[in-house]
Design a protein around this motif. Sequence first.
Motif, PDB file in Angstrom:
ATOM      1  N   SER A 109       5.499  -6.651 -10.330  1.00 40.63           N
ATOM      2  CA  SER A 109       6.370  -7.099 -11.639  1.00 40.63           C
ATOM      3  C   SER A 109       5.915  -7.404 -12.886  1.00 40.63           C
ATOM      4  O   SER A 109       6.194  -8.499 -13.337  1.00 40.63           O
ATOM      5  CB  SER A 109       7.563  -8.035 -10.861  1.00 40.63           C
ATOM      6  OG  SER A 109       8.249  -7.754  -9.826  1.00 40.63           O
ATOM      7  N   PRO A 110       5.022  -6.677 -13.470  1.00 39.83           N
ATOM      8  CA  PRO A 110       4.493  -7.136 -14.549  1.00 39.83           C
ATOM      9  C   PRO A 110       5.359  -7.078 -16.014  1.00 39.83           C
ATOM     10  O   PRO A 110       6.459  -6.393 -15.780  1.00 39.83           O
ATOM     11  CB  PRO A 110       3.303  -6.119 -14.905  1.00 39.83           C
ATOM     12  CG  PRO A 110       3.781  -4.728 -14.113  1.00 39.83           C
ATOM     13  CD  PRO A 110       4.658  -5.317 -13.196  1.00 39.83           C
ATOM     14  N   PHE A 164      -1.991  -0.026  -8.759  1.00 42.01           N
ATOM     15  CA  PHE A 164      -0.829  -0.148  -7.954  1.00 42.01           C
ATOM     16  C   PHE A 164       0.300  -1.095  -8.669  1.00 42.01           C
ATOM     17  O   PHE A 164      -0.018  -2.045  -8.925  1.00 42.01           O
ATOM     18  CB  PHE A 164      -1.315  -0.620  -6.718  1.00 42.01           C
ATOM     19  CG  PHE A 164      -0.106  -0.700  -5.588  1.00 42.01           C
ATOM     20  CD1 PHE A 164      -0.007   0.097  -4.564  1.00 42.01           C
ATOM     21  CD2 PHE A 164       0.788  -1.553  -5.711  1.00 42.01           C
ATOM     22  CE1 PHE A 164       1.113   0.110  -3.510  1.00 42.01           C
ATOM     23  CE2 PHE A 164       1.648  -1.569  -4.724  1.00 42.01           C
ATOM     24  CZ  PHE A 164       2.019  -0.917  -3.710  1.00 42.01           C
ATOM     25  N   VAL A 165       1.278  -0.334  -9.063  1.00 45.99           N
ATOM     26  CA  VAL A 165       2.382  -1.067  -9.836  1.00 45.99           C
ATOM     27  C   VAL A 165       3.631  -1.166  -8.943  1.00 45.99           C
ATOM     28  O   VAL A 165       4.283  -0.156  -8.494  1.00 45.99           O
ATOM     29  CB  VAL A 165       2.560  -0.687 -11.191  1.00 45.99           C
ATOM     30  CG1 VAL A 165       3.729  -1.392 -11.844  1.00 45.99           C
ATOM     31  CG2 VAL A 165       1.209  -0.648 -12.058  1.00 45.99           C
ATOM     32  N   SER A 166       4.240  -2.309  -8.757  1.00 44.50           N
ATOM     33  CA  SER A 166       5.764  -2.570  -8.335  1.00 44.50           C
ATOM     34  C   SER A 166       6.771  -3.214  -8.867  1.00 44.50           C
ATOM     35  O   SER A 166       6.374  -4.032  -9.790  1.00 44.50           O
ATOM     36  CB  SER A 166       5.299  -3.065  -6.675  1.00 44.50           C
ATOM     37  OG  SER A 166       5.232  -4.566  -6.844  1.00 44.50           O
ATOM     38  N   THR A 181      -0.316   4.225  -8.767  1.00 41.57           N
ATOM     39  CA  THR A 181       0.746   4.492  -7.600  1.00 41.57           C
ATOM     40  C   THR A 181       1.879   3.428  -8.167  1.00 41.57           C
ATOM     41  O   THR A 181       1.539   2.381  -8.307  1.00 41.57           O
ATOM     42  CB  THR A 181       0.133   4.005  -6.390  1.00 41.57           C
ATOM     43  OG1 THR A 181      -1.002   4.803  -6.049  1.00 41.57           O
ATOM     44  CG2 THR A 181       1.243   3.874  -5.334  1.00 41.57           C
ATOM     45  N   PHE A 182       2.852   3.905  -8.224  1.00 41.02           N
ATOM     46  CA  PHE A 182       4.135   3.110  -8.756  1.00 41.02           C
ATOM     47  C   PHE A 182       5.151   2.954  -7.401  1.00 41.02           C
ATOM     48  O   PHE A 182       5.601   4.068  -7.246  1.00 41.02           O
ATOM     49  CB  PHE A 182       4.766   3.751 -10.117  1.00 41.02           C
ATOM     50  CG  PHE A 182       5.932   2.959 -10.397  1.00 41.02           C
ATOM     51  CD1 PHE A 182       5.871   1.588 -10.507  1.00 41.02           C
ATOM     52  CD2 PHE A 182       6.890   3.636 -11.132  1.00 41.02           C
ATOM     53  CE1 PHE A 182       6.836   0.772 -11.169  1.00 41.02           C
ATOM     54  CE2 PHE A 182       7.925   2.935 -11.974  1.00 41.02           C
ATOM     55  CZ  PHE A 182       7.965   1.504 -11.779  1.00 41.02           C
ATOM     56  N   LYS A 183       5.400   1.927  -7.138  1.00 43.53           N
ATOM     57  CA  LYS A 183       6.439   1.657  -6.157  1.00 43.53           C
ATOM     58  C   LYS A 183       7.845   0.950  -6.738  1.00 43.53           C
ATOM     59  O   LYS A 183       7.640  -0.334  -7.278  1.00 43.53           O
ATOM     60  CB  LYS A 183       5.841   0.757  -5.016  1.00 43.53           C
ATOM     61  CG  LYS A 183       5.060   1.473  -4.356  1.00 43.53           C
ATOM     62  CD  LYS A 183       5.300   2.673  -3.587  1.00 43.53           C
ATOM     63  CE  LYS A 183       4.280   3.726  -2.928  1.00 43.53           C
ATOM     64  NZ  LYS A 183       4.631   4.435  -2.021  1.00 43.53           N
ATOM     65  N   GLU A 184       8.904   1.597  -6.959  1.00 43.44           N
ATOM     66  CA  GLU A 184      10.127   0.872  -7.368  1.00 43.44           C
ATOM     67  C   GLU A 184      10.939   0.418  -5.857  1.00 43.44           C
ATOM     68  O   GLU A 184      10.689   1.125  -5.032  1.00 43.44           O
ATOM     69  CB  GLU A 184      10.955   1.863  -8.088  1.00 43.44           C
ATOM     70  CG  GLU A 184      10.440   2.484  -9.353  1.00 43.44           C
ATOM     71  CD  GLU A 184      11.283   3.476 -10.046  1.00 43.44           C
ATOM     72  OE1 GLU A 184      12.600   2.990 -10.271  1.00 43.44           O
ATOM     73  OE2 GLU A 184      10.941   4.586 -10.136  1.00 43.44           O
TER      74      GLU A 184
END
Length: 256
Positions: free
Chosen positions: A184-185, A200-202, A231-234
Amino acid sequence: MPITRRRFCAATGSAFASLAFSDAYAMQGEPSPASDGRLTARPRSRAANANAAQDNRRVLGLENGRDAILQLPTKTTGEALPLFIMLHGAGGSGEGALRRVAAAADEAGVAVLAPDSRDKTWDAIRGTFGGDVAFLDRALAKVFETVPVDAARISVGGFSDGASYALSLGLINGDLFRRVVAFSPGFVVGGRAHGKPGFFVSHGKADQVLPIDRCSYIIVPLLQLRGYQVTFKEFEGGHQVPPDIAGEAMRWVAKT
């Protein structure tokens, strides 16, 4: 109340996020020797006290009050460990940040260093790099002296303000951090980029603190545009780190 970078991002949306991110590259020719965000500590070929008995979790004892916590995996093979630096959100602490990933990191066999910021949040979030970078350098040096760390598996990450700071330090110190995790940036602070880390971003789709459309939906494509693997995780949820996301991130960090 002064407007912080975090509040400004949330208020102005994609325009600020895009500008802040572009600064990370626009400043490549103008690094500041005093506040460029660069870390100098590096792992040793063999930690001096690597064979000594160590507690699974301990405070480093570098400062009175706000310090740093190190958690080692409960099961080790004697081999060099992957190390993950976990940075807390605004008003938080290393202990609180550690709780978000502790179980997942232990299961993945990852050592975690969770420092406290010198003030209520990380220095560059409100101004420029400085005291927090210096303290993190000291904390890393202490860990490298006593723990066998795999130089190819050193990662930095964080939640909320800590995620923004991790993205920024990760870009600036990509020759140290091979992987960067951002839960959550909000934005990226400018600095001279080094190396080519993976990301890795969520982000929760219902995040009302740092809305996904004003933050990660801007940050992720810009990282990809500049050639970084992301890698993007929503996920369905708000401003948080779901256990399954933490688990996936720690397994990614542990990879060789």
